[in-house]
Enzyme design. Structure first.
Site, PDB file in Angstrom:
ATOM      1  N   GLY A 251      26.610  49.255  21.287  1.00  0.00           N
ATOM      2  CA  GLY A 251      27.920  49.545  21.028  1.00  0.00           C
ATOM      3  C   GLY A 251      28.837  49.888  22.221  1.00  0.00           C
ATOM      4  O   GLY A 251      30.111  50.667  22.070  1.00  0.00           O
ATOM      5  N   ASP A 252      28.576  49.675  23.280  1.00  0.00           N
ATOM      6  CA  ASP A 252      29.223  49.847  24.620  1.00  0.00           C
ATOM      7  C   ASP A 252      28.926  49.019  25.698  1.00  0.00           C
ATOM      8  O   ASP A 252      28.257  47.834  25.416  1.00  0.00           O
ATOM      9  CB  ASP A 252      29.085  51.370  25.126  1.00  0.00           C
ATOM     10  CG  ASP A 252      30.552  51.852  25.839  1.00  0.00           C
ATOM     11  OD1 ASP A 252      30.894  51.136  26.517  1.00  0.00           O
ATOM     12  OD2 ASP A 252      30.974  53.005  25.510  1.00  0.00           O
ATOM     13  N   ASP A 253      29.268  49.440  26.809  1.00  0.00           N
ATOM     14  CA  ASP A 253      28.972  48.381  27.783  1.00  0.00           C
ATOM     15  C   ASP A 253      27.433  47.811  27.908  1.00  0.00           C
ATOM     16  O   ASP A 253      26.588  48.810  27.741  1.00  0.00           O
ATOM     17  CB  ASP A 253      29.271  48.860  29.249  1.00  0.00           C
ATOM     18  CG  ASP A 253      30.759  49.333  29.506  1.00  0.00           C
ATOM     19  OD1 ASP A 253      31.511  48.336  28.995  1.00  0.00           O
ATOM     20  OD2 ASP A 253      31.107  50.111  30.262  1.00  0.00           O
ATOM     21  N   THR A 284      28.513  43.144  22.387  1.00  0.00           N
ATOM     22  CA  THR A 284      29.191  44.492  22.323  1.00  0.00           C
ATOM     23  C   THR A 284      30.331  44.209  21.622  1.00  0.00           C
ATOM     24  O   THR A 284      31.360  43.559  22.155  1.00  0.00           O
ATOM     25  CB  THR A 284      29.300  45.194  23.669  1.00  0.00           C
ATOM     26  OG1 THR A 284      29.858  46.397  23.471  1.00  0.00           O
ATOM     27  CG2 THR A 284      29.879  44.762  24.877  1.00  0.00           C
TER      28      THR A 284
END
Length: 480
Positions: A251-253, A284
């Protein structure tokens, strides 16, 4: 054949061999002889300490007691803690030096959903507070500080943080302290993390901070793409780091390099440097495949990334910073990137992110320079690039080469307060980067890539000699 032609041909062969050798050496030199295969003369199973792998029994004490016992072998060749098949529920535990934590292919370490099993500890000195909330932070599931020779590995066993409860607390704004990563090692050296699956982290997944000699390879990292801040791999104020052959969906980098936050990162002054990233595939929803910052106040330099494959994501490559960060991101070479269904292929952002408090120096401007991106192919791209510096702080020597992006936007490039060069870029790039390097100007690349700290430094060449030496130009393309 003339003598001069024969000499040229011989030199050409030599250049090819030297360039190919350099490619191999550069990709591995930072991690030297690190390996997950270390013979430990002593071993024990977590079951020897009363652990029960039923997914219900809490085994925190068993892990703590096992590591306390195995510490007696630290000066006798080290030890291995075996986690056999089963579902092993536990709270946070701390590793020891000269240890291999080895998970069976059917072993699952489960993070307890009870926050009291994740102790509250001091904030990182380079951040000055918890990343999400002022004050302290929760200790991560697998923790260690001031260690040497630590291996976390297995036959693709699993570490599951069971992070859903933490994500709910975050969304409901009921957290008391910053959420914990799954793995965090501090002030440690000779660290290997390999051949495992990490999933459902409460926060970041793999976080080596203030570390050196770190090898992270053959990992699968998974979290729902809607999960908040579940970064994949975050080397932070760390040096001599190799990250390779990983698949990450989160859900992020996917991979992001950090080095401290505003005035705390500036004063702590621990940069991230000498980092090699190879063969990363990921997805992502909200963030980037390869990112730098936005916490970069201690500085980030000498990074090489290649073989990056990103799909169904917002950003491909991204540098994030802001006034007050200070620090620098420089000497970065990114090559062999493929993107599919990415909203913004390349983005450099000068006005990103929040601040730890109101004590930061608004005049502390970041330095972004010597960034080379070479060999990018993208399909189903929204915007080719957004490259935006800061007033009074132009980002300089941004070089793009061999970039082909199938962009939907009728205005594919948005550039301001940046300077640099380009070659073979489609769609046509903005005016600020349209020129090719001239005499005395050079794009950072394979030939300016530094040797590892422990290696002898080669003779330095002037910028002009790099441009005029045909064999140096040849090695650029051979190492792609």
């Amino acid at each position: 054949m003339s003598r001069s032609a024969s000499i040229f041909q011989a030199l050409l062969v030599f250049a090819v061999i030297a360039a190919q050798t350099q490619c191999i050496t550069v990709s591995a030199m930072y991690c030297n002889d690190l390996t997950a295969s270390v013979d430990r003369p002593h071993s024990a199973s977590i079951t020897d300490f009363g652990a029960v792998g039923d997914g219900i029994t809490l085994n925190t004490k068993a892990f703590q007691n096992a590591l306390f016992y195995l510490n007696s072998f630290a000066n006798k060749g080290g030890a291995q803690l075996i986690v056999p098949a089963g579902r092993w529920l536990t709270g946070s535990f701390s590793l020891i030096s000269h240890l291999t934590l080895s998970l069976d292919k059917d072993a699952v370490i489960l993070g307890s959903p009870d926050s009291s099993e994740w102790p509250v500890i001091d904030a990182l000195p380079s951040y000055g507070r918890g990343r999400e909330l002022p004050g302290k932070r929760h200790q991560n599931l697998i923790f260690g500080s001031n260690l040497t020779d630590v291996i976390i590995t297995g036959a693709n066993g699993t570490v599951d943080g069971q992070g859903a409860v933490w994500w709910d607390w975050f969304h409901n704004q009921t957290l008391n302290y910053t959420r914990p990563p799954l793995v965090e090692l501090m002030y440690s050296t000779r660290v290997v993390i390999s051949n495992l699956t990490f999933m459902n982290s409460p926060f970041w997944n793999i976080h080596p901070v203030y570390c050196s000699q770190v090898l992270i390879q053959h990992l699968t990292i998974l979290a729902p793409i809607s999960s908040p801040n579940t970064d994949g791999i975050d080397p932070d104020s760390s040096t001599n780091v190799c990250i390779e052959d990983c698949y990450i969906r989160n859900g992020d980098d996917i991979v992001v390099i950090k080095s401290g936050w505003d005035e705390y990162g500036i004063s702590f002054a621990h940069p991230s440097s000498n980092i090699s990233i190879r063969n990363i595939t990921g997805q992502t929803r909200n963030s980037a495949g390869l990112a730098f910052g936005s916490e970069m106040s201690g500085g980030i330099s000498d990074v090489r990334a290649e073989g990056i494959r990103i799909v169904n994501s917002v950003h491909g490559i991204r540098i994030k910073t802001a006034p007050g960060r200070g620090g620098y991101v420089k000497n970065v070479y990114v090559a062999d990137v493929s993107l599919d269904n990415v909203s913004i292929a390349i983005r450099i952002t000068g006005n990103y992110g929040d601040h730890p408090d109101d004590k930061y120096n608004k005049s502390a401007l970041p330095t972004i320079s010597n960034i080379t991106i070479n060999g990018v192919v993208g399909v189903n791209i929204g915007v080719a690039g957004m490259l935006q510096g800061l007033p009074g702080d132009n980002f300089s020597n941004i070089c793009l080469s061999n970039v082909s992006l199938s962009a939907r936007s009728t205005d594919p490039w948005n550039c301001s307060l940046v300077e640099g060069y380009s070659n073979s870029v489609s769609p046509e790039i903005c005016d600020q980067l349209r020129a090719s390097p001239g005499p005395g100007q050079v794009c950072y690349g394979i030939n300016s890539y530094p040797a590892a700290a422990a290696q002898p430094q080669p003779p330095q060449m002037s910028s002009a000699s790099r441009l005029t030496n045909p064999f140096l130009s040849l090695s650029w393309f051979l190492c792609r």
